[in-house]
Design a protein around this motif. Structure first.
Motif, mmCIF file in Angstrom:
data_model
loop_
_atom_site.group_PDB
_atom_site.id
_atom_site.type_symbol
_atom_site.label_atom_id
_atom_site.label_comp_id
_atom_site.label_asym_id
_atom_site.label_seq_id
_atom_site.Cartn_x
_atom_site.Cartn_y
_atom_site.Cartn_z
ATOM 1 N N ARG A 1 0.964 -1.103 -0.104
ATOM 2 C CA ARG A 1 0.046 -0.071 -0.047
ATOM 3 C C ARG A 1 0.892 1.345 -0.286
ATOM 4 O O ARG A 1 0.374 2.428 -0.342
ATOM 5 N N ALA A 2 1.880 1.042 0.562
ATOM 6 C CA ALA A 2 2.937 2.476 0.684
ATOM 7 C C ALA A 2 3.967 2.396 -0.654
ATOM 8 O O ALA A 2 4.626 3.380 -0.613
ATOM 9 N N GLY A 3 3.667 1.553 -1.376
ATOM 10 C CA GLY A 3 4.529 1.352 -2.740
ATOM 11 C C GLY A 3 5.781 0.872 -2.608
ATOM 12 O O GLY A 3 6.595 1.195 -3.729
ATOM 13 N N VAL A 4 6.035 -0.101 -1.683
ATOM 14 C CA VAL A 4 7.081 -0.736 -1.588
ATOM 15 C C VAL A 4 7.389 -2.141 -1.758
ATOM 16 O O VAL A 4 6.397 -2.669 -1.290
ATOM 17 N N ARG A 5 7.793 -2.419 -2.744
ATOM 18 C CA ARG A 5 7.837 -4.119 -3.093
ATOM 19 C C ARG A 5 8.757 -4.899 -1.894
ATOM 20 O O ARG A 5 9.993 -4.348 -1.677
ATOM 21 N N ALA A 6 8.437 -5.874 -1.382
ATOM 22 C CA ALA A 6 9.087 -6.681 -0.619
ATOM 23 C C ALA A 6 8.933 -8.128 -1.057
ATOM 24 O O ALA A 6 7.915 -8.472 -1.615
ATOM 25 N N ASP A 7 10.008 -8.887 -0.448
ATOM 26 C CA ASP A 7 9.997 -10.313 -0.751
ATOM 27 C C ASP A 7 9.938 -11.149 0.613
ATOM 28 O O ASP A 7 10.959 -10.788 1.535
ATOM 29 N N VAL B 1 11.623 -11.260 8.651
ATOM 30 C CA VAL B 1 10.135 -11.387 8.228
ATOM 31 C C VAL B 1 9.946 -11.244 6.636
ATOM 32 O O VAL B 1 9.279 -11.899 5.957
ATOM 33 N N ALA B 2 10.864 -10.221 6.389
ATOM 34 C CA ALA B 2 10.972 -10.040 4.750
ATOM 35 C C ALA B 2 12.072 -9.205 4.272
ATOM 36 O O ALA B 2 12.868 -8.505 5.429
ATOM 37 N N VAL B 3 12.380 -8.898 3.050
ATOM 38 C CA VAL B 3 13.458 -8.340 2.635
ATOM 39 C C VAL B 3 13.044 -7.332 1.610
ATOM 40 O O VAL B 3 12.098 -7.669 0.661
ATOM 41 N N ALA B 4 13.312 -6.110 1.774
ATOM 42 C CA ALA B 4 12.917 -5.027 0.740
ATOM 43 C C ALA B 4 14.283 -4.459 0.075
ATOM 44 O O ALA B 4 15.376 -4.347 0.624
ATOM 45 N N PHE B 5 14.176 -4.097 -1.339
ATOM 46 C CA PHE B 5 15.234 -3.384 -1.898
ATOM 47 C C PHE B 5 14.988 -2.118 -2.415
ATOM 48 O O PHE B 5 14.561 -1.807 -3.548
ATOM 49 N N PRO B 6 15.059 -1.176 -1.591
ATOM 50 C CA PRO B 6 14.670 0.218 -1.695
ATOM 51 C C PRO B 6 15.412 0.780 -2.928
ATOM 52 O O PRO B 6 16.693 0.620 -3.066
ATOM 53 N N ARG B 7 14.723 1.693 -4.032
ATOM 54 C CA ARG B 7 15.368 2.120 -5.104
ATOM 55 C C ARG B 7 15.827 3.822 -4.790
ATOM 56 O O ARG B 7 16.179 4.238 -5.435
ATOM 57 N N SER B 8 14.766 4.397 -3.618
ATOM 58 C CA SER B 8 15.200 5.764 -3.386
ATOM 59 C C SER B 8 15.096 5.980 -1.965
ATOM 60 O O SER B 8 14.325 5.161 -1.119
ATOM 61 N N VAL B 9 15.367 6.981 -1.666
ATOM 62 C CA VAL B 9 15.112 7.556 -0.163
ATOM 63 C C VAL B 9 13.479 7.595 0.051
ATOM 64 O O VAL B 9 12.955 7.178 1.199
ATOM 65 N N GLU B 10 12.756 7.833 -0.898
ATOM 66 C CA GLU B 10 11.417 7.671 -0.736
ATOM 67 C C GLU B 10 10.789 6.494 -0.075
ATOM 68 O O GLU B 10 9.928 6.256 0.668
ATOM 69 N N ASP B 11 11.418 5.497 -1.040
ATOM 70 C CA ASP B 11 11.217 4.028 -0.564
ATOM 71 C C ASP B 11 11.564 3.712 0.939
ATOM 72 O O ASP B 11 10.664 2.920 1.574
ATOM 73 N N VAL B 12 12.733 4.402 1.355
ATOM 74 C CA VAL B 12 12.993 3.875 2.818
ATOM 75 C C VAL B 12 12.113 4.774 3.598
ATOM 76 O O VAL B 12 11.620 4.315 4.783
ATOM 77 N N VAL B 13 11.587 6.045 3.426
ATOM 78 C CA VAL B 13 10.674 6.665 4.446
ATOM 79 C C VAL B 13 9.667 6.011 4.146
ATOM 80 O O VAL B 13 8.885 5.743 5.609
ATOM 81 N N ALA B 14 9.033 5.604 3.365
ATOM 82 C CA ALA B 14 7.579 4.530 3.337
ATOM 83 C C ALA B 14 7.842 3.329 4.028
ATOM 84 O O ALA B 14 7.057 3.011 5.135
ATOM 85 N N ALA B 15 9.099 2.514 3.862
ATOM 86 C CA ALA B 15 9.263 1.348 4.490
ATOM 87 C C ALA B 15 9.251 1.606 5.963
ATOM 88 O O ALA B 15 8.611 0.956 6.989
ATOM 89 N N THR C 1 15.289 8.741 10.373
ATOM 90 C CA THR C 1 15.033 8.359 11.606
ATOM 91 C C THR C 1 13.784 7.472 11.833
ATOM 92 O O THR C 1 12.894 7.352 10.831
ATOM 93 N N SER C 2 13.632 6.605 12.698
ATOM 94 C CA SER C 2 12.353 5.776 13.018
ATOM 95 C C SER C 2 11.055 6.548 13.190
ATOM 96 O O SER C 2 10.006 6.070 12.684
ATOM 97 N N GLU C 3 11.173 7.763 13.188
ATOM 98 C CA GLU C 3 9.755 8.612 13.273
ATOM 99 C C GLU C 3 9.640 9.061 11.853
ATOM 100 O O GLU C 3 8.817 10.012 11.557
ATOM 101 N N GLY C 4 10.557 9.116 10.945
ATOM 102 C CA GLY C 4 10.249 9.499 9.560
ATOM 103 C C GLY C 4 10.836 10.740 9.275
ATOM 104 O O GLY C 4 10.626 11.273 8.082
ATOM 105 N N ALA C 5 11.673 11.308 10.038
ATOM 106 C CA ALA C 5 12.199 12.511 9.644
ATOM 107 C C ALA C 5 13.475 12.401 8.906
ATOM 108 O O ALA C 5 14.471 11.210 9.005
ATOM 109 N N ARG C 6 13.959 13.205 8.043
ATOM 110 C CA ARG C 6 14.974 13.104 7.267
ATOM 111 C C ARG C 6 15.839 14.262 7.672
ATOM 112 O O ARG C 6 15.598 15.474 7.597
#
Length: 967
Positions: free
Chosen positions: A21-27, A48-62, A179-184
């Motif tokens: 739903r957040a636009g992040v693909r994980a396996d 639990v799963a593995v994700a391969f972020p393509r951008s900082v936005e993916d990281v923030v979403a994950a 950060t874990s709170e989503g701050a950049r």
């Protein structure tokens, strides 16, 4: 994680749905979780799963999803952590797959922009290219060919040249964080700011953290000054001394070494250093490592760039695994120091080396020292040091060793006394330690013969490690000097630090990660160091194999389990350069296609883990083995000697029993049988294959229709030009591939041998069974090999010279492993590849006859030649023949026997060719010969450059024919 709730680990379905739903693909496939349950440490923690972020936005979403669900987050680069920093129970973010770009190189500012997944060696290479060799990136840990910038920041990696350049924290200008709170946020050398000034939430979070961290440092000034930053390699714990006023609140340096427990690194500005104009390696031999350490203070007076060391056990293993010539230029001794000296010009550096050798000679501990001026010697010596972790894991003398206390550091002047005491402690626990490391920085790596499989051995592991921690603290040292604390040492930090400093560590972590989801189990509130050990809990059972995999390290241990557990995760198979492995990983960049990924899944098979079930019937194991080209390069290139080609053949033999095999296993796997028939009607067969019907036949056999099938030779055609002397000095073995597809090579080989002074008797009445081995049809392979051994065992010790490298490798290595008889051993000892035999003749003084030898050649060394007989033979012969320029196409051609002919593997086959062979062909013109001793390699040349022709070395040297013509 003081004052925070323990993170929960929920069902993967919930996490995957939220990430989607957040636009992040994980396996979350069982096979994927198995691959990422390990790093290079002793630990196994299933994510639990593995994700391969393509951008900082993916990281923030994950991160946002994990925060809401309370799912732990583990940031991962190359997965080479030896302390368990890169495994954890939640969502693994693998940055090495996509976020691996090098940005702007600003030589004037002395910085380079990078993403966290950039490999360190790639970063250095790109910086040197961008600055025309004037600058480089300095930190160079032994894992630099696969370790990433994010990982180096995570554990404050150092490297071989840390005597000159220090730690990663010395080379950080700014770090971009989520950060874990989503701050950049961006950590700088003087504070903390929002990465985007327009991001009000991050601006507020930066201000809050700055205030809190400033207050924390001020309240504990005395403790931080007295206990942190005492020696050059004090990596254990958080680097909070960088927040002190005298260090100008350097938050960037404080973040380095926090092991992913404060924030997720998503980018950085790293500092550049000037590259020295001239360098020289001096190699010093000593009686033991303590004597070597005693000379370190004197060596440091000469301002070396590096002072590295290793012991005799590692050198012996290197030579055992890769041949005597794999270690060149080593002086006498049982322990060695490699001292890198540099300067403005070669003469001054050489003079400095002379003064160093004179000084050490006068001091009386040096056994022998010498300057390694030859580039080949220098490269081989550094490789011994860089492969130390893997080489020491499975020694030539037998047994195995493990990390756990592999990273302690003391002040260099205390190193000798510390090592002397450490050896006594090892002896008291009846343990052996294999030592290597950064002697000039006082950081000793050591792998120890723990028995982590048994309860008693794990108890010894715990007791010894605690006492070793107490010992290094008595010597004023650090539990970690480079690898970080992770799961291996975090529990022991209270031995090194006061309760006040430990409380400050916990509070700093809470300030950064108040929700408590970042890399749990390490640093503060750690898991016990003997929890989650990968070797614990593996059930004992008998795994019957066809291959003789050698003895297990102790009675009752199964050889198959011991073999597949040989992978310790150092990850050299993930490197882009150096050696030949792992061709499929270099093509796909997917962990499952690395030797390490395959080994980890096989380790799960023998564990009987819920991620990978059904033993020999495991579909996950079949999947990871599917793209293994059976090139055998890992058997040599892997420092731990993992032989995935053998493991694949063994697994396939069991997996496909009483099952229908892929069609190619019958068409290509049974190829020697078909060649008996086609030789009699080759003309008709070739005519049919040239029509549309030929493509239909190919497709029916599971073969690709996009690759032209080779021409079938007439029966007996190979005999043309052969001089057969039954009493010859050598046996020329004409293999099935040569007889069936390259008959002209047999005559050329016969003539070259005669020119080199060998008379040859010919043998062509046997088959090495290679096609049955590579497809896992081992019962048939054993019968074929037994017949070959009987045919070739003629009561002499004459060399058996084999034309096709893959067949030579099968007779040398697979024969005694599949047919464990004295006869098989006798035959295997006699086997030589054609190139290796001719190279021996050149070394003995033979000079190839002058002829129309091209000035340039593209050299495609067959993978099996590289692995079993070594990579240097063809090059040595070409040099003797007068070929002035050799372009190495180092790596697998992509065909690899049946692999590149199989329909489902054609695309990957061509991707593999792009690793080295295709670029080498494009970079050279038609005037350059293409040397391809392997039949498969020659077929790839046909595909890539139809106008050019792959020649066997025998054809290139043939004095009696024009077969060496280029086109």
């Amino acid at each position: 994680m003081t004052d925070t709730a323990a993170p929960k680990v929920q069902h993967d379905g919930e996490l995957l749905e939220a990430l989607a739903r957040a636009g992040v693909r994980a396996d979350a496939a069982p096979r994927r979780r198995a691959e990422y349950a390990y790093d290079a440490s002793n630990y196994r923690v299933e994510p639990v799963a593995v994700a391969f972020p393509r951008s900082v936005e993916d990281v923030v979403a994950a991160v946002g999803v994990c925060r809401e669900l309370g799912t732990p987050i583990i940031a991962r680069g190359g997965g080479t952590s030896m302390a368990g920093n890169a495994v954890g129970p939640g969502l693994v973010l693998d940055f090495s797959r996509h976020m691996d770009r090098v940005g702007t190189v600003d030589e004037d500012a002395g910085t380079v922009d990078v993403e966290p997944g950039v490999v360190l060696a790639t970063l250095s290479r790109d910086v040197e290219r961008a600055t025309a060799g004037r600058c480089t990136f300095a930190p160079d840990p032994s894992s630099k060919s696969r370790a990433t910038v994010g990982g180096a920041i995570g554990n404050d990696a150092c490297g071989n040249h840390s005597v000159r350049y220090g730690r990663t924290s010395d080379h950080v200008a700014e770090i971009d964080l989520v950060t874990s709170e989503g701050a950049r946020l961006t950590a700088t050398e003087s504070g903390l700011r929002a990465t985007d000034p327009a991001d009000a939430r991050s601006v507020q979070r930066a201000a809050e953290l700055t205030e809190s961290l400033t207050r924390l440092a001020q309240e504990h000034l005395s403790a931080l000054r007295l206990e942190l930053g005492r020696i050059p390699r004090q990596v254990s714990g958080y680097h909070l001394d960088n927040l002190l006023p005298e260090h100008r609140f350097n938050v960037a340096r404080a973040v380095v070494g926090s092991e992913g427990t404060w924030a997720v690194v998503v980018g950085a500005r790293m500092k550049l250093v000037p590259k020295p104009a001239s360098a020289l390696l001096v190699c010093l031999g000593y009686r033991d490592v303590v004597d070597a350490a005693r000379d370190v203070p004197a060596i440091l007076e000469f301002s070396p760039a590096a002072v590295e060391g290793t012991d005799a056990a590692i050198v012996a293993t290197m030579r055992h695994r890769r041949g005597e010539d794999s270690v060149l230029g080593l002086p006498d001794g049982q322990a060695w120091l490699f001292v890198d000296l540099d300067g403005d010009d070669p003469d001054s550096v050489s003079a400095l080396a002379d003064r160093l050798l004179e000084r050490l000679g006068d001091d009386g501990r040096l056994v022998q020292g010498r300057k390694a001026a030859d580039p080949a010697e220098r490269a081989s010596l550094w490789r011994v040091r860089e492969d130390g972790a893997g080489l020491s894991s499975r020694l030539a003398s037998g047994g195995e060793s493990w990390p756990g206390w592999e990273d302690a550091a003391v002040a260099p002047e205390r190193l000798a006394d510390y090592l002397a005491d450490l050896r006594e402690l090892l002896a008291a626990h009846e343990l052996t330690g294999v030592m290597y490391g950064h002697f000039g920085a006082g950081c000793m790596h050591i792998r120890i013969t723990y028995d982590l499989r048994s309860e008693h051995g794990r108890r010894v592991f715990r007791e010894f490690t605690r006492q070793a921690a107490e010992l290094v603290v008595r010597h004023g040292g650090s539990l970690s000097g480079e690898h970080g604390d992770g799961r291996a040492r975090s529990e022991l930090l209270p031995i090194m630090y006061s309760p006040e400093v430990m409380a400050v560590f916990a509070e700093s972590r809470r300030l950064w990660d108040p929700v408590g989801v970042l890399n749990p189990g390490s640093m503060t509130d750690p898991d016990p160091m003997d929890d989650h050990l990968a070797l614990a809990g593996v059930p004992e059972r008998e795994w019957r194999t066809s291959f003789d995999l050698g003895p297990a390290p102790a009675p009752g241990r199964d050889p198959w389990v011991h073999a597949v557990q040989g992978c310790i995760g150092v990850g050299r198979c993930r490197a882009d350069t150096g050696g030949v492995m792992c061709p499929s990983y270099r093509a796909t960049r997917d962990e499952k296609d690395s030797t390490r990924g395959r080994a980890r899944v096989l380790q799960e098979v023998v564990r009987g883990a819920r991620t990978v079930e059904e033993g020999w019937r495991s579909e996950e194991a079949r999947e990871v083995l599917d793209l293994c080209l059976s090139c055998k390069a890992c058997a040599t290139d892997c420092p731990a000697g993992v032989d995935m080609a053998t493991y694949k053949a063994e697994f396939y033999d069991h997996y496909y029993r009483r099952r229908r095999r892929p069609r190619s296993h019958y068409s290509l796997g049974w190829l020697p049988r078909w060649l008996r028939l086609t030789g009699r009607v080759s003309g008709a067969v070739n005519a049919v294959l040239a029509t549309r019907l030929g493509k239909a036949f190919a497709a029916a056999g599971g073969l690709t229709t996009r690759r032209a099938l080779p021409r079938f030779a007439r029966a007996g055609e190979w005999r043309r030009g052969i001089v057969d002397d039954p009493a010859g000095s050598v046996v020329l073995f004409v293999d099935t591939f040569t007889r069936g597809f390259r008959p002209e090579v047999a005559g050329a080989a016969s003539r070259v041998l005669a020119e080199a002074g060998d008379t040859a008797s010919c043998s062509a009445d046997a088959c090495c069974g290679l096609t049955w081995i590579s497809t896992g049809q081992l019962r048939t392979a054993k019968r074929m090999l037994a017949r070959a051994a009987a045919a070739l065992d003629d009561g002499t010790d004459r060399p058996i010279v084999v034309v096709e490298p893959s067949c030579a490798a099968a007779l040398r290595k697979d024969l005694p492993e599949l047919v464990p008889t004295e006869q098989a051993e006798r035959v295997a000892r006699r086997v030589r590849s054609f190139a290796a035999h001719v190279a021996d003749r050149v070394a003995a003084g033979w000079q190839p006859a002058p002829g129309e030898v091209p000035e340039r050649a593209v050299l495609q060394t067959h993978c099996h030649e590289h692995s079993v007989f070594g990579p240097q033979a063809q090059r040595a012969v070409l040099a003797a023949a007068g070929v002035d320029e050799v372009v190495d196409a180092t790596g697998c051609c992509g065909v690899a026997g049946n692999f590149g002919f199989e329909a489902e593997h054609y695309d990957v086959s061509m991707q593999v060719a792009e690793n080295a062979l295709a670029p080498a062909l494009r970079a050279t013109g038609a005037d350059a010969a293409v040397l391809t001793d392997g039949f498969s390699c020659a077929r790839q040349i046909d595909q890539l450059a139809p106008e050019r022709r792959g020649l066997h070395l025998a054809q290139l040297l043939d004095p009696g024919d024009d077969q060496h013509s280029i086109s």
